[in-house]
Design a protein around this motif. Sequence first.
Motif, PDB file in Angstrom:
ATOM      1  N   GLN A   1      12.096   9.011 -64.916  1.00 49.29           N
ATOM      2  CA  GLN A   1      13.427   9.331 -64.429  1.00 49.29           C
ATOM      3  C   GLN A   1      13.308  10.053 -63.088  1.00 49.29           C
ATOM      4  OE1 GLN A   1      14.929  11.641 -67.682  1.00 49.29           O
ATOM      5  NE2 GLN A   1      14.209  13.572 -66.823  1.00 49.29           N
ATOM      6  N   VAL A   2      14.420  10.124 -62.398  1.00 49.53           N
ATOM      7  CA  VAL A   2      14.415  10.705 -61.061  1.00 49.53           C
ATOM      8  C   VAL A   2      14.677  12.210 -61.132  1.00 49.53           C
ATOM      9  CG1 VAL A   2      16.892  10.285 -60.704  1.00 49.53           C
ATOM     10  CG2 VAL A   2      15.321  10.351 -58.732  1.00 49.53           C
ATOM     11  N   GLN A   3      14.014  12.955 -60.262  1.00 47.50           N
ATOM     12  CA  GLN A   3      14.276  14.386 -60.088  1.00 47.50           C
ATOM     13  C   GLN A   3      14.919  14.589 -58.713  1.00 47.50           C
ATOM     14  OE1 GLN A   3      10.726  13.646 -61.057  1.00 47.50           O
ATOM     15  NE2 GLN A   3      11.687  13.530 -63.075  1.00 47.50           N
ATOM     16  N   LEU A   4      15.908  15.483 -58.657  1.00 47.82           N
ATOM     17  CA  LEU A   4      16.682  15.691 -57.441  1.00 47.82           C
ATOM     18  C   LEU A   4      16.627  17.151 -57.025  1.00 47.82           C
ATOM     19  CD1 LEU A   4      19.834  13.677 -58.587  1.00 47.82           C
ATOM     20  CD2 LEU A   4      17.973  12.836 -57.146  1.00 47.82           C
ATOM     21  N   VAL A   5      16.448  17.388 -55.726  1.00 41.13           N
ATOM     22  CA  VAL A   5      16.422  18.746 -55.197  1.00 41.13           C
ATOM     23  C   VAL A   5      17.305  18.818 -53.954  1.00 41.13           C
ATOM     24  CG1 VAL A   5      15.017  20.591 -54.246  1.00 41.13           C
ATOM     25  CG2 VAL A   5      14.099  19.143 -56.073  1.00 41.13           C
ATOM     26  N   GLU A   6      18.327  19.677 -54.013  1.00 41.97           N
ATOM     27  CA  GLU A   6      19.213  19.850 -52.874  1.00 41.97           C
ATOM     28  C   GLU A   6      18.710  20.940 -51.945  1.00 41.97           C
ATOM     29  OE1 GLU A   6      21.904  19.291 -56.587  1.00 41.97           O
ATOM     30  OE2 GLU A   6      20.083  20.371 -56.027  1.00 41.97           O
ATOM     31  N   SER A   7      19.116  20.843 -50.689  1.00 39.47           N
ATOM     32  CA  SER A   7      18.838  21.892 -49.708  1.00 39.47           C
ATOM     33  C   SER A   7      19.892  21.832 -48.618  1.00 39.47           C
ATOM     34  CB  SER A   7      17.442  21.724 -49.101  1.00 39.47           C
ATOM     35  OG  SER A   7      17.329  20.487 -48.428  1.00 39.47           O
ATOM     36  N   GLY A   8      19.963  22.885 -47.811  1.00 41.68           N
ATOM     37  CA  GLY A   8      20.843  22.875 -46.652  1.00 41.68           C
ATOM     38  C   GLY A   8      22.088  23.722 -46.776  1.00 41.68           C
ATOM     39  N   GLY A   9      22.329  24.292 -47.952  1.00 40.30           N
ATOM     40  CA  GLY A   9      23.496  25.150 -48.091  1.00 40.30           C
ATOM     41  C   GLY A   9      23.334  26.441 -47.309  1.00 40.30           C
ATOM     42  N   GLY A  10      24.422  27.185 -47.213  1.00 35.65           N
ATOM     43  CA  GLY A  10      24.376  28.443 -46.502  1.00 35.65           C
ATOM     44  C   GLY A  10      25.756  28.978 -46.223  1.00 35.65           C
ATOM     45  N   LEU A  11      25.805  29.995 -45.380  1.00 36.77           N
ATOM     46  CA  LEU A  11      27.060  30.638 -44.979  1.00 36.77           C
ATOM     47  C   LEU A  11      27.461  30.120 -43.606  1.00 36.77           C
ATOM     48  CD1 LEU A  11      29.257  32.823 -45.298  1.00 36.77           C
ATOM     49  CD2 LEU A  11      27.629  34.443 -44.282  1.00 36.77           C
ATOM     50  N   VAL A  12      28.703  29.684 -43.485  1.00 42.05           N
ATOM     51  CA  VAL A  12      29.199  29.147 -42.219  1.00 42.05           C
ATOM     52  C   VAL A  12      30.639  29.572 -42.041  1.00 42.05           C
ATOM     53  CG1 VAL A  12      29.902  26.965 -43.277  1.00 42.05           C
ATOM     54  CG2 VAL A  12      29.367  27.034 -40.833  1.00 42.05           C
ATOM     55  N   GLN A  13      31.061  29.724 -40.798  1.00 42.44           N
ATOM     56  CA  GLN A  13      32.449  30.070 -40.526  1.00 42.44           C
ATOM     57  C   GLN A  13      33.344  28.840 -40.649  1.00 42.44           C
ATOM     58  OE1 GLN A  13      32.490  31.978 -36.643  1.00 42.44           O
ATOM     59  NE2 GLN A  13      32.444  33.992 -37.617  1.00 42.44           N
ATOM     60  N   ALA A  14      34.599  29.081 -40.930  1.00 37.14           N
ATOM     61  CA  ALA A  14      35.573  27.996 -40.988  1.00 37.14           C
ATOM     62  C   ALA A  14      35.543  27.205 -39.681  1.00 37.14           C
ATOM     63  CB  ALA A  14      36.964  28.550 -41.243  1.00 37.14           C
ATOM     64  N   GLY A  15      35.589  25.894 -39.820  1.00 35.47           N
ATOM     65  CA  GLY A  15      35.497  25.019 -38.662  1.00 35.47           C
ATOM     66  C   GLY A  15      34.086  24.577 -38.342  1.00 35.47           C
ATOM     67  N   GLY A  16      33.118  25.196 -38.982  1.00 32.86           N
ATOM     68  CA  GLY A  16      31.722  24.882 -38.729  1.00 32.86           C
ATOM     69  C   GLY A  16      31.237  23.680 -39.502  1.00 32.86           C
ATOM     70  N   SER A  17      29.926  23.427 -39.396  1.00 28.72           N
ATOM     71  CA  SER A  17      29.317  22.253 -40.005  1.00 28.72           C
ATOM     72  C   SER A  17      28.027  22.614 -40.723  1.00 28.72           C
ATOM     73  CB  SER A  17      29.005  21.201 -38.930  1.00 28.72           C
ATOM     74  OG  SER A  17      30.167  20.772 -38.261  1.00 28.72           O
ATOM     75  N   LEU A  18      27.683  21.801 -41.698  1.00 25.37           N
ATOM     76  CA  LEU A  18      26.411  21.900 -42.396  1.00 25.37           C
ATOM     77  C   LEU A  18      25.952  20.495 -42.736  1.00 25.37           C
ATOM     78  CD1 LEU A  18      26.911  24.761 -45.035  1.00 25.37           C
ATOM     79  CD2 LEU A  18      25.358  24.821 -43.069  1.00 25.37           C
ATOM     80  N   ARG A  19      24.657  20.349 -42.968  1.00 28.45           N
ATOM     81  CA  ARG A  19      24.138  19.108 -43.524  1.00 28.45           C
ATOM     82  C   ARG A  19      23.354  19.430 -44.784  1.00 28.45           C
ATOM     83  NH1 ARG A  19      19.542  14.950 -41.285  1.00 28.45           N
ATOM     84  NH2 ARG A  19      18.217  16.632 -42.058  1.00 28.45           N
ATOM     85  N   LEU A  20      23.804  18.864 -45.884  1.00 26.11           N
ATOM     86  CA  LEU A  20      23.093  19.000 -47.151  1.00 26.11           C
ATOM     87  C   LEU A  20      22.164  17.808 -47.328  1.00 26.11           C
ATOM     88  CD1 LEU A  20      25.986  20.116 -49.533  1.00 26.11           C
ATOM     89  CD2 LEU A  20      24.607  21.496 -47.967  1.00 26.11           C
ATOM     90  N   SER A  21      21.006  18.073 -47.916  1.00 28.34           N
ATOM     91  CA  SER A  21      20.054  17.012 -48.227  1.00 28.34           C
ATOM     92  C   SER A  21      19.779  17.020 -49.721  1.00 28.34           C
ATOM     93  CB  SER A  21      18.740  17.219 -47.471  1.00 28.34           C
ATOM     94  OG  SER A  21      18.948  17.196 -46.079  1.00 28.34           O
ATOM     95  N   CYS A  22      19.456  15.848 -50.227  1.00 27.82           N
ATOM     96  CA  CYS A  22      19.076  15.702 -51.624  1.00 27.82           C
ATOM     97  C   CYS A  22      17.823  14.822 -51.652  1.00 27.82           C
ATOM     98  CB  CYS A  22      20.196  15.074 -52.431  1.00 27.82           C
ATOM     99  SG  CYS A  22      19.771  14.704 -54.149  1.00 27.82           S
ATOM    100  N   ALA A  23      16.698  15.434 -51.963  1.00 23.36           N
ATOM    101  CA  ALA A  23      15.429  14.717 -51.990  1.00 23.36           C
ATOM    102  C   ALA A  23      15.114  14.293 -53.414  1.00 23.36           C
ATOM    103  CB  ALA A  23      14.316  15.606 -51.448  1.00 23.36           C
ATOM    104  N   ALA A  24      14.724  13.045 -53.570  1.00 24.32           N
ATOM    105  CA  ALA A  24      14.420  12.489 -54.883  1.00 24.32           C
ATOM    106  C   ALA A  24      12.918  12.307 -55.045  1.00 24.32           C
ATOM    107  CB  ALA A  24      15.130  11.158 -55.069  1.00 24.32           C
ATOM    108  N   SER A  25      12.481  12.434 -56.293  1.00 20.09           N
ATOM    109  CA  SER A  25      11.089  12.152 -56.642  1.00 20.09           C
ATOM    110  C   SER A  25      11.059  11.564 -58.037  1.00 20.09           C
ATOM    111  CB  SER A  25      10.235  13.420 -56.579  1.00 20.09           C
ATOM    112  OG  SER A  25      10.702  14.381 -57.502  1.00 20.09           O
ATOM    113  N   GLY A  26       9.949  10.960 -58.374  1.00 20.92           N
ATOM    114  CA  GLY A  26       9.798  10.390 -59.703  1.00 20.92           C
ATOM    115  C   GLY A  26      10.130   8.915 -59.780  1.00 20.92           C
ATOM    116  N   ARG A  27      11.182   8.517 -59.121  1.00 24.64           N
ATOM    117  CA  ARG A  27      11.574   7.118 -59.050  1.00 24.64           C
ATOM    118  C   ARG A  27      12.232   6.876 -57.707  1.00 24.64           C
ATOM    119  NH1 ARG A  27      14.177   3.902 -63.783  1.00 24.64           N
ATOM    120  NH2 ARG A  27      13.340   2.309 -62.396  1.00 24.64           N
ATOM    121  N   PRO A  28      12.223   5.656 -57.211  1.00 26.08           N
ATOM    122  CA  PRO A  28      12.862   5.369 -55.918  1.00 26.08           C
ATOM    123  C   PRO A  28      14.359   5.637 -55.961  1.00 26.08           C
ATOM    124  CG  PRO A  28      11.393   3.579 -56.569  1.00 26.08           C
ATOM    125  CD  PRO A  28      11.525   4.464 -57.771  1.00 26.08           C
TER     126      PRO A  28
END
Length: 124
Positions: A1-28
């Motif tokens: 089965q696949v394992q998922l790990v998120e990253s990229g969260g944080g504190l940002v001001q209104a109007g700002g931007s973020l990019r979240l990532s989700c890296a998978a392992s175990g299966r494609p």
Amino acid sequence: QVQLVESGGGLVQAGGSLRLSCAASGRPLGSYSVGWFRHAPAKQREFVAAINWSGGETYYADSVKGRFTISRDNAKNTMYLHLNSLKPEDTAVYYCNADPTARLLDYTLPGDYWGAGTLVTVSS
């Protein structure tokens, strides 16, 4: 089965931007439709966005349409969520989700596989 790990969260001001990532392992990651859900304090978990295995189909909650963009790179086994024009009401823990069935794309219901989540906090 696949394992998922998120990253990229944080504190940002209104109007700002973020990019979240989700890296998978175990299966494609290409074996799954994938998406994002979020859970804010005192609220129910809600669907945010989903993308099919090839990246050719995307779906968004009305509350984020036009501000968030979901994408995937199967060669890197990674999915992304670009969050733009953030609002305080976007504050939540964001979870990536993988689904080997049609449930996520057809009904915006989560599949069986979850990451641990990453916290996004938007200050006003």
